[in-house]
Write a protein that holds these residues in place. Sequence first.
Motif, PDB file in Angstrom:
ATOM      1  N   ILE A 217       0.885  -1.309  -0.078  1.00  0.00           N
ATOM      2  CA  ILE A 217       0.168   0.179  -0.066  1.00  0.00           C
ATOM      3  C   ILE A 217       1.269   0.940   0.011  1.00  0.00           C
ATOM      4  O   ILE A 217       1.812   1.341   0.993  1.00  0.00           O
ATOM      5  N   TRP A 218       0.627   2.260  -0.773  1.00  0.00           N
ATOM      6  CA  TRP A 218       1.462   3.678  -1.211  1.00  0.00           C
ATOM      7  C   TRP A 218       0.379   4.582  -0.717  1.00  0.00           C
ATOM      8  O   TRP A 218      -0.574   4.860  -1.112  1.00  0.00           O
ATOM      9  N   LEU A 219       1.310   5.470   0.258  1.00  0.00           N
ATOM     10  CA  LEU A 219       0.831   6.655   0.349  1.00  0.00           C
ATOM     11  C   LEU A 219       1.153   7.769  -0.074  1.00  0.00           C
ATOM     12  O   LEU A 219       2.248   8.107  -0.279  1.00  0.00           O
ATOM     13  N   PRO A 220      -0.279   8.064  -0.634  1.00  0.00           N
ATOM     14  CA  PRO A 220       0.498   9.575  -1.969  1.00  0.00           C
ATOM     15  C   PRO A 220       1.316  10.902  -1.006  1.00  0.00           C
ATOM     16  O   PRO A 220       0.976  11.436   0.397  1.00  0.00           O
ATOM     17  N   GLY A 221       2.610  11.265  -1.195  1.00  0.00           N
ATOM     18  CA  GLY A 221       2.898  11.850  -0.496  1.00  0.00           C
ATOM     19  C   GLY A 221       2.572  13.466  -0.089  1.00  0.00           C
ATOM     20  O   GLY A 221       2.609  14.040   0.682  1.00  0.00           O
ATOM     21  N   GLY A 222       1.768  14.155  -1.067  1.00  0.00           N
ATOM     22  CA  GLY A 222       1.029  15.493  -0.918  1.00  0.00           C
ATOM     23  C   GLY A 222       0.062  15.452   0.289  1.00  0.00           C
ATOM     24  O   GLY A 222      -0.108  16.192   0.480  1.00  0.00           O
ATOM     25  N   GLN A 223       0.086  13.698   0.737  1.00  0.00           N
ATOM     26  CA  GLN A 223      -1.482  13.877   1.767  1.00  0.00           C
ATOM     27  C   GLN A 223      -0.838  13.630   2.783  1.00  0.00           C
ATOM     28  O   GLN A 223      -1.626  13.169   4.313  1.00  0.00           O
ATOM     29  N   ILE A 224       0.822  13.211   3.067  1.00  0.00           N
ATOM     30  CA  ILE A 224       1.470  12.824   4.373  1.00  0.00           C
ATOM     31  C   ILE A 224       1.721  14.416   4.830  1.00  0.00           C
ATOM     32  O   ILE A 224       2.455  15.221   4.856  1.00  0.00           O
ATOM     33  N   ASP A 225       0.336  14.900   5.663  1.00  0.00           N
ATOM     34  CA  ASP A 225       0.721  15.831   6.543  1.00  0.00           C
ATOM     35  C   ASP A 225       1.867  15.585   8.199  1.00  0.00           C
ATOM     36  O   ASP A 225       2.651  16.088   8.752  1.00  0.00           O
ATOM     37  N   ASP A 226       1.872  14.321   7.629  1.00  0.00           N
ATOM     38  CA  ASP A 226       2.509  13.832   9.113  1.00  0.00           C
ATOM     39  C   ASP A 226       2.744  12.429   9.275  1.00  0.00           C
ATOM     40  O   ASP A 226       2.396  11.793   8.951  1.00  0.00           O
ATOM     41  N   LEU A 227       4.644  12.006   9.329  1.00  0.00           N
ATOM     42  CA  LEU A 227       5.062  10.662   9.561  1.00  0.00           C
ATOM     43  C   LEU A 227       3.562   9.469  10.259  1.00  0.00           C
ATOM     44  O   LEU A 227       3.652   8.759   9.686  1.00  0.00           O
ATOM     45  N   SER A 228       3.136   9.588  11.164  1.00  0.00           N
ATOM     46  CA  SER A 228       1.785   8.796  12.249  1.00  0.00           C
ATOM     47  C   SER A 228       1.245   8.657  11.568  1.00  0.00           C
ATOM     48  O   SER A 228       0.834   7.537  11.043  1.00  0.00           O
ATOM     49  N   GLN A 229       1.048   9.173   9.840  1.00  0.00           N
ATOM     50  CA  GLN A 229      -0.634   9.005   9.221  1.00  0.00           C
ATOM     51  C   GLN A 229       0.790   7.634   8.438  1.00  0.00           C
ATOM     52  O   GLN A 229      -0.347   6.579   8.083  1.00  0.00           O
ATOM     53  N   ILE A 230       1.863   7.729   7.983  1.00  0.00           N
ATOM     54  CA  ILE A 230       1.867   6.201   7.794  1.00  0.00           C
ATOM     55  C   ILE A 230       1.787   4.727   8.375  1.00  0.00           C
ATOM     56  O   ILE A 230       2.102   3.647   8.566  1.00  0.00           O
ATOM     57  N   SER A 231       2.445   5.444  10.182  1.00  0.00           N
ATOM     58  CA  SER A 231       2.118   4.165  10.974  1.00  0.00           C
ATOM     59  C   SER A 231       1.315   3.774  11.328  1.00  0.00           C
ATOM     60  O   SER A 231       0.843   2.431  12.054  1.00  0.00           O
ATOM     61  N   LYS A 232       0.225   5.187  10.807  1.00  0.00           N
ATOM     62  CA  LYS A 232      -0.853   4.417  10.926  1.00  0.00           C
ATOM     63  C   LYS A 232      -1.303   3.248  10.691  1.00  0.00           C
ATOM     64  O   LYS A 232      -2.081   2.264  10.787  1.00  0.00           O
ATOM     65  N   ILE A 233      -1.697   3.145   9.150  1.00  0.00           N
ATOM     66  CA  ILE A 233      -1.143   2.203   8.247  1.00  0.00           C
ATOM     67  C   ILE A 233      -0.620   0.757   8.801  1.00  0.00           C
ATOM     68  O   ILE A 233      -1.285  -0.552   8.604  1.00  0.00           O
ATOM     69  N   ILE A 234       0.391   0.442   8.840  1.00  0.00           N
ATOM     70  CA  ILE A 234       1.461  -0.065   9.577  1.00  0.00           C
ATOM     71  C   ILE A 234       0.230  -0.758  10.594  1.00  0.00           C
ATOM     72  O   ILE A 234       0.683  -2.382  10.666  1.00  0.00           O
ATOM     73  N   TYR A 235       0.383  -0.208  11.565  1.00  0.00           N
ATOM     74  CA  TYR A 235      -0.309  -0.603  13.051  1.00  0.00           C
ATOM     75  C   TYR A 235      -1.943  -1.451  12.658  1.00  0.00           C
ATOM     76  O   TYR A 235      -2.260  -2.384  13.258  1.00  0.00           O
ATOM     77  N   ALA A 236      -2.377  -0.888  11.450  1.00  0.00           N
ATOM     78  CA  ALA A 236      -4.030  -1.029  11.210  1.00  0.00           C
ATOM     79  C   ALA A 236      -3.326  -2.934  10.221  1.00  0.00           C
ATOM     80  O   ALA A 236      -4.931  -3.074   9.841  1.00  0.00           O
ATOM     81  N   THR A 237      -2.528  -2.919  10.196  1.00  0.00           N
ATOM     82  CA  THR A 237      -2.146  -3.762   8.899  1.00  0.00           C
ATOM     83  C   THR A 237      -1.048  -5.354   9.207  1.00  0.00           C
ATOM     84  O   THR A 237      -0.652  -4.122  10.664  1.00  0.00           O
ATOM     85  N   THR A 238      -1.472  -6.150   9.117  1.00  0.00           N
ATOM     86  CA  THR A 238      -0.336  -7.101   9.419  1.00  0.00           C
ATOM     87  C   THR A 238       1.228  -7.789   9.313  1.00  0.00           C
ATOM     88  O   THR A 238       2.001  -7.710   9.574  1.00  0.00           O
ATOM     89  N   THR A 239       0.981  -7.336   7.932  1.00  0.00           N
ATOM     90  CA  THR A 239       2.468  -7.922   6.715  1.00  0.00           C
ATOM     91  C   THR A 239       2.491  -7.074   5.320  1.00  0.00           C
ATOM     92  O   THR A 239       3.331  -7.322   4.909  1.00  0.00           O
TER      93      THR A 239
END
Length: 288
Positions: free
Chosen positions: A43-65
């Motif tokens: 899963i890729w998050l568009p860079g222009g929508q990443i206001d905070d790096l925690s938005q990436i970590s939330k996706i990691i924690y919401a999934t498993t592999t």
Amino acid sequence: MIQQGTSVGRLELGPVGIALDVLPGDEHLAQAAELEHLGYRAIWLPGGQIDDLSQISKIIYATTTVQVGAAILSVDRYRPETVAAFYGEMQGAAPDRLVVGLGGPQQPKPLQVMAEYLTSLDTSDPPVPAARRMLAALGPRKLGLARDRCAGAIPLLVTPEYTASARQILGWEGDLVIDQMVVLDTTASRARETARGPLRFLSTVSGYPANFARMGLSADDISGLSDRLVDALIAWGDMGSIVDRITSHLQAGADQVVVTVLSQDRQPRIMDVARGLAAHLPWWSSSS
């Protein structure tokens, strides 16, 4: 530190990934979990929508592999020590699931600035290894930097013919991830109008017009966002047409095609397209 000419791939992302919009609330976190269940391995998050790096970590924690990539973090915005600290945190919590996609810079001597940024990541504590970072690259010199200092490259708005030429520059050990924008709509005028939305901005961003020209598009095509340009860069039509474009990139040498869904009004959105494409994943997985 990675030395000049040393290849460091592969990420093993799977043949098809999805670009997931960051939405208000937690809706996109549930979507991420569903994408993983559907069989997507990245899963890729568009860079222009990443206001905070925690938005990436939330996706990691919401999934498993599933691997989660930033596409891309601008080096003009995020300092290398900030990226390194975040990578270290994620590596401790979810090893080898974060892919650090980097892009830019929009400043003089961009190749030199990017090379210095990558050196900072090499020498940070903890370091961000070349094998876990990707570079947004279009021209041959930037692709060469991606080959020598990263796991590979993430080009956007390119044709399958470009994919084949980029593969020759990267060689066969680096990862080539193609970001393909799609519109699931068979009405040509409506689909093309949706496609022109991001093109109106991106066609003015440094690097894109020159690459459009390298791919054989004329100055009139570029300035007028012609049908020819739209059709070359954006896949639109029914699901079969979108599958055909993805397959063309894979056959031309892409390791993965990231599907970025464009939509407006009642056109199918990200999850509608992702569910439809998921039926083809076993075929892609066995053929790639």
